[in-house]
Design an enzyme around this catalytic site. Structure first.
Site, PDB file in Angstrom:
ATOM      1  N   ASP A  36       3.397   4.160   1.656  1.00 20.26           N
ATOM      2  CA  ASP A  36       2.100   3.247   2.435  1.00 20.26           C
ATOM      3  C   ASP A  36       2.702   1.990   3.229  1.00 20.26           C
ATOM      4  O   ASP A  36       3.108   1.087   2.659  1.00 20.26           O
ATOM      5  CB  ASP A  36       1.358   2.658   1.305  1.00 20.26           C
ATOM      6  CG  ASP A  36       0.006   2.148   1.894  1.00 20.26           C
ATOM      7  OD1 ASP A  36      -0.451   2.225   3.012  1.00 20.26           O
ATOM      8  OD2 ASP A  36      -0.937   1.764   1.053  1.00 20.26           O
ATOM      9  N   ASP A  37       2.532   2.087   4.466  1.00 21.32           N
ATOM     10  CA  ASP A  37       3.074   1.255   5.554  1.00 21.32           C
ATOM     11  C   ASP A  37       4.436   0.938   5.513  1.00 21.32           C
ATOM     12  O   ASP A  37       5.010  -0.011   5.648  1.00 21.32           O
ATOM     13  CB  ASP A  37       2.632  -0.175   5.378  1.00 21.32           C
ATOM     14  CG  ASP A  37       1.022  -0.384   5.252  1.00 21.32           C
ATOM     15  OD1 ASP A  37       0.365   0.583   5.816  1.00 21.32           O
ATOM     16  OD2 ASP A  37       0.223  -1.484   5.457  1.00 21.32           O
ATOM     17  N   CYS A  76      -4.489   3.182   7.133  1.00 22.42           N
ATOM     18  CA  CYS A  76      -4.570   4.188   5.933  1.00 22.42           C
ATOM     19  C   CYS A  76      -5.547   4.837   5.769  1.00 22.42           C
ATOM     20  O   CYS A  76      -5.360   6.086   5.478  1.00 22.42           O
ATOM     21  CB  CYS A  76      -4.531   3.168   4.662  1.00 22.42           C
ATOM     22  SG  CYS A  76      -3.523   1.624   4.888  1.00 22.42           S
ATOM     23  N   HIS A 134      -8.614   5.262  -1.619  1.00 22.75           N
ATOM     24  CA  HIS A 134      -8.972   4.585  -0.380  1.00 22.75           C
ATOM     25  C   HIS A 134      -9.996   5.754   0.374  1.00 22.75           C
ATOM     26  O   HIS A 134      -9.697   5.624   1.650  1.00 22.75           O
ATOM     27  CB  HIS A 134      -7.612   4.513   0.294  1.00 22.75           C
ATOM     28  CG  HIS A 134      -8.181   3.239   1.295  1.00 22.75           C
ATOM     29  ND1 HIS A 134      -7.119   2.841   2.343  1.00 22.75           N
ATOM     30  CD2 HIS A 134      -9.000   2.336   1.261  1.00 22.75           C
ATOM     31  CE1 HIS A 134      -7.676   2.136   3.092  1.00 22.75           C
ATOM     32  NE2 HIS A 134      -8.959   1.638   2.282  1.00 22.75           N
ATOM     33  N   ASP A 287       1.929   6.816   5.488  1.00 22.39           N
ATOM     34  CA  ASP A 287       0.580   7.269   6.140  1.00 22.39           C
ATOM     35  C   ASP A 287       0.239   6.575   7.347  1.00 22.39           C
ATOM     36  O   ASP A 287      -0.590   6.800   8.078  1.00 22.39           O
ATOM     37  CB  ASP A 287      -0.470   6.536   4.876  1.00 22.39           C
ATOM     38  CG  ASP A 287      -0.430   4.953   5.012  1.00 22.39           C
ATOM     39  OD1 ASP A 287       0.510   4.407   5.237  1.00 22.39           O
ATOM     40  OD2 ASP A 287      -1.535   4.466   4.570  1.00 22.39           O
ATOM     41  N   ASN A 288       1.228   5.547   7.706  1.00 17.91           N
ATOM     42  CA  ASN A 288       1.070   4.873   9.226  1.00 17.91           C
ATOM     43  C   ASN A 288       2.664   4.441   9.244  1.00 17.91           C
ATOM     44  O   ASN A 288       3.138   4.135   8.370  1.00 17.91           O
ATOM     45  CB  ASN A 288      -0.162   3.943   9.281  1.00 17.91           C
ATOM     46  CG  ASN A 288      -0.367   3.033   8.186  1.00 17.91           C
ATOM     47  OD1 ASN A 288      -1.157   3.140   7.579  1.00 17.91           O
ATOM     48  ND2 ASN A 288       0.452   2.083   8.192  1.00 17.91           N
TER      49      ASN A 288
HETATM   50 CA    CA Z   1      -1.008   2.398   5.015  1.00 24.49          CA
END
Ligand code: CA
Length: 465
Positions: A36-37, A76, A134, A287-288
């Protein structure tokens, strides 16, 4: 007589094993590890120098490193919705991060869409999600109501990492507050449980146990770490791995990435020790892009980061392994996180609804070299609220923002999008603009307001996507 019986048992055992093998060979187990990130340049296989990631790198070394791997959105929630459905989330109005609203059935993944877990259920897979969901905090969107058989994680968009910070037992008691949602107990299926370890370690150990438990079945494991998403929190054990990083923020981020890497190692070791590594397809991606200022991540040469429509927003660290079937290689053509669903669907022969066509392609023929063409002529991104678009057609990329002035970049020569060539190539701009319009006509407007539109008192977390 006795000999005959033994012979019969031997023959039946062989037949059983053979049929089991052939069935598994067609339908490998699936593991998707989602960070994540995580910044593009924050893994060893993309050249990271200060954070060793030997275990994440094992996936790229065992299999394929994608240099042009994209996700379908630069924050996300929508990115995950695309991953889980194999479709551009802009097609079904999921274009904002959902707010944490445990009593709003419409704040999250629309029920008309089919998740990968729902699809795989139809062909006999057992599916588990460990980590960040999420996709809506209402019970109607709980992972167990969206095709998963097991859930161990949290419903919202981020989480505190230390067990003593998780002070709210009931995830459904939090009303419309991202900050409070970060403090909820971890859920095992529908039950809140009190965890004891650093959250990343909890998730890693749970993943190892999932594989152990389901080793004899066809399984899909979605290991969706919330790390290294903020808040920046790491244990001394992981911080101690980085004595030479002076910057406290980068040091903590490095420790968080290292914890993920350690967990990935334990999971890969388990696959190998159970002799499942050749029968399991493992993906790793973020995810990004990294929000560089927020969590001290690094997207390297890519322009900007999380939330952006430039490369740093949605070109991510991306690798996969399928030992024994896919040879180690580097794949340079653009591929998408949307291809993961399409690949699994093709391998597992899951039925696809005609009115919900997939946007991805089966990657396997491309990465094995059987198909020399491009998996995608065009990679798209729209951010409705910013009137932002990115359209990458082969190596040319059109960027359109609120001001309506088109920008054009040649990514083959200019990966950092520094040299806008729109003025020199008006015909190319026109061509890409036509492609953009055609795709845009297939999309709908966002169907829920989401985090960006939330009103009232905002916490630090509310302002983070
Ligand atoms: Ca993210």
């Amino acid at each position: 007589m006795k000999i005959n019986r033994i012979a019969l048992i031997v023959v039946l055992t062989c037949l059983f094993q053979w049929s089991g093998y052939s069935q598994n060979a067609q339908k490998p187990n699936i593991i998707i590890i989602l960070a994540d990130d995580l910044g593009y340049a924050d893994v060893g296989f993309n050249g990271c120098k200060d954070i060793p990631t030997p275990n994440i790198d094992r996936i790229a070394t065992n299999g394929v490193k994608f240099t042009n791997g994209y996700v379908c959105f630069s924050v996300c929630g929508p990115s995950r919705a695309g991953l889980l459905t194999g479709r551009y989330p802009q097609r079904f109005g999921y274009e904002r991060n959902p707010q944490y609203r445990p009593h709003d059935p419409n704040m999250g993944l629309p029920k008309e869409e089919t998740t990968l877990a729902e699809s795989l259920k139809q062909v006999g897979f057992t599916s588990g999600i460990i980590g960040k969901w999420h996709q809506g905090a209402d019970i109607s969107n709980h992972p167990l109501n969206r095709g998963f058989d097991e859930f161990f994680g949290h419903l919202g968009g981020g989480h505190a990492y230390f067990p003593e910070l998780l002070t709210i037992k009931d995830s459904y008691a939090v009303e419309n507050s991202e900050g409070e949602s970060y403090k909820t107990w971890i859920m095992r299926n529908h039950e809140p449980i009190q965890t004891k370890k650093y959250l990343t370690d909890e998730f890693s150990d749970e993943a190892v146990q999932f594989v152990e438990k389901h080793q004899k079945e066809s399984f899909f494991l979605y290991l969706a770490y919330n790390a290294p998403h903020s808040p920046l929190q790491a244990t001394q054990e992981y911080l101690n791995r980085f004595p030479s990083i002076q910057d406290t923020k980068r040091k903590t981020y490095a420790a968080m990435v290292s914890a993920v890497d350690y967990g990935v190692g334990k999971l890969l070791d388990k696959l190998e020790s159970l002799d499942l590594d050749k029968n399991t397809l493992v993906y790793f991606l973020s995810d990004n892009g990294g929000p560089e200022k927020d969590n001290s991540s690094d997207n390297g040469v890519l322009r900007e980061g999380k939330s952006s429509i430039y490369e740093g927003g949605y070109r991510v660290p991306f690798a996969m392994q399928w030992k024994g079937t896919v040879k180690p290689s580097v794949y340079e053509n653009p591929i998408s996180s949307l291809d993961i669903f399409a690949t699994i669907a093709a391998l597992s022969k899951v039925p696809i609804k005609k009115d919900r066509p997939l946007d991805g392609v089966n990657m396997i023929p491309y990465i094995t070299g059987k198909n020399k063409g491009l998996p995608h002529e065009t990679i798209y991104l729209r951010k409705f609220d910013e009137k932002g678009y990115s359209v990458r057609n082969k190596d040319l990329k059109l960027v359109l923002k609120k001001d309506g002035v088109p920008q054009l970049y040649d990514l083959a020569k200019d990966i950092g999008e520094q040299n806008d060539i729109a003025q020199q190539y008006p015909e190319e701009v026109k061509k890409l603009e036509a492609i953009r319009k055609e795709w845009d006509s297939q999309l709908i407007e966002p169907i829920f307001k989401g985090l960006i539109m939330s009103k009232g008192k905002k916490t630090k977390e509310d302002n983070k996507e």
